[in-house]
Design a protein around this motif. Structure first.
Motif, mmCIF file in Angstrom:
data_model
loop_
_atom_site.group_PDB
_atom_site.id
_atom_site.type_symbol
_atom_site.label_atom_id
_atom_site.label_comp_id
_atom_site.label_asym_id
_atom_site.label_seq_id
_atom_site.Cartn_x
_atom_site.Cartn_y
_atom_site.Cartn_z
ATOM 1 N N SER A 25 105.902 -16.045 24.370
ATOM 2 C CA SER A 25 105.766 -14.895 24.179
ATOM 3 C C SER A 25 104.852 -13.904 25.589
ATOM 4 O O SER A 25 104.553 -13.063 25.418
ATOM 5 C CB SER A 25 104.219 -15.527 23.028
ATOM 6 N N SER A 26 105.343 -14.901 26.504
ATOM 7 C CA SER A 26 105.541 -13.934 27.716
ATOM 8 C C SER A 26 106.328 -13.930 28.272
ATOM 9 O O SER A 26 107.034 -15.466 29.129
ATOM 10 C CB SER A 26 104.283 -13.614 28.176
ATOM 11 N N HIS B 221 102.318 -9.310 34.232
ATOM 12 C CA HIS B 221 102.614 -10.338 33.240
ATOM 13 C C HIS B 221 103.002 -9.323 32.215
ATOM 14 O O HIS B 221 103.027 -8.206 31.835
ATOM 15 C CB HIS B 221 101.128 -10.771 32.712
ATOM 16 N N ILE B 222 104.470 -9.851 30.940
ATOM 17 C CA ILE B 222 104.657 -8.857 30.346
ATOM 18 C C ILE B 222 104.673 -9.897 29.233
ATOM 19 O O ILE B 222 105.222 -11.237 28.761
ATOM 20 C CB ILE B 222 106.125 -8.579 30.280
ATOM 21 N N HIS B 223 103.743 -9.695 27.913
ATOM 22 C CA HIS B 223 103.849 -10.518 27.018
ATOM 23 C C HIS B 223 104.367 -9.445 25.044
ATOM 24 O O HIS B 223 104.994 -8.333 25.697
ATOM 25 C CB HIS B 223 102.284 -9.817 25.693
ATOM 26 N N TRP C 166 97.817 -11.234 19.255
ATOM 27 C CA TRP C 166 96.922 -11.044 20.475
ATOM 28 C C TRP C 166 95.803 -11.520 19.988
ATOM 29 O O TRP C 166 95.045 -10.709 19.438
ATOM 30 C CB TRP C 166 97.632 -10.114 21.444
ATOM 31 N N TYR D 195 102.906 -5.827 22.311
ATOM 32 C CA TYR D 195 104.170 -6.012 22.893
ATOM 33 C C TYR D 195 104.804 -4.776 23.601
ATOM 34 O O TYR D 195 104.271 -3.525 23.595
ATOM 35 C CB TYR D 195 105.351 -5.142 21.781
ATOM 36 N N ASP D 196 104.552 -5.333 24.789
ATOM 37 C CA ASP D 196 104.573 -5.202 26.614
ATOM 38 C C ASP D 196 105.875 -3.509 26.761
ATOM 39 O O ASP D 196 106.802 -3.973 25.932
ATOM 40 C CB ASP D 196 104.285 -5.402 27.487
ATOM 41 N N CYS E 219 104.188 -10.816 22.169
ATOM 42 C CA CYS E 219 103.688 -12.138 20.966
ATOM 43 C C CYS E 219 103.290 -10.787 19.105
ATOM 44 O O CYS E 219 102.791 -9.724 19.169
ATOM 45 C CB CYS E 219 102.759 -12.660 20.927
#
Length: 143
Positions: A49-50, A71-73, A78, A85-86, A75
């Motif tokens: 998820s990240s 950090h890139i997410h 949240w 969704y980054d 998932c």
């Protein structure tokens, strides 16, 4: 898994990605080859998820050394709410200045294929126009 991330063609994207990985010098890329020529991924899949990206960015927030960690997410939910969704930037043309030389992509899935490599499912954009969904080539894990 494709339905969970609203990508019904995920199994085909994985097959084409694996074709490129197994045939790095092929005259035809996985995106253009007949899908029947692509290997199928039949094992049970899972995703993260990240991920953590560490990169050099010479700017004031990054400090004197210029190293930065983000950090890139990706998932489905949240903090018990909607999905997160980054967005990320990927280099398009290093000769262009600033954002003109970058692609914008929204990360939807981190797919591991073995211990040291993984791929990410992204939606590509130019401005506010969504172009396509694709798997980005393998990235090296830092663990």
């Amino acid at each position: 898994m494709g339905e969970d991330v609203d990508c019904p063609k995920l199994s085909d994207l994985v097959a084409r990605f694996l074709y490129d990985q197994h045939n790095p010098n092929a005259a035809i890329s996985g995106a253009d080859v007949d899908i029947s020529k692509c290997p199928r991924f039949l094992r049970k899949g899972y995703s993260y998820s990240s991920a953590v990206a560490t990169f050099y960015a010479p700017s004031d927030p990054c400090g004197v050394g210029g190293m930065y960690c983000q950090h890139i997410h990706a998932c489905l939910s949240w903090r018990n709410g909607p999905g997160r969704y980054d967005c990320v930037f990927a280099e398009k043309d290093p000769t262009l200045q600033g954002f003109q030389g970058l692609y914008v992509a929204q990360v939807h899935l981190f797919l591991p294929f073995h211990l040291e490599m993984f791929s990410i499912l992204v939606l590509w954009f130019i401005g506010s126009i969504q172009l396509e969904t694709s798997l980005v080539q393998t990235l090296e894990c830092g663990w």
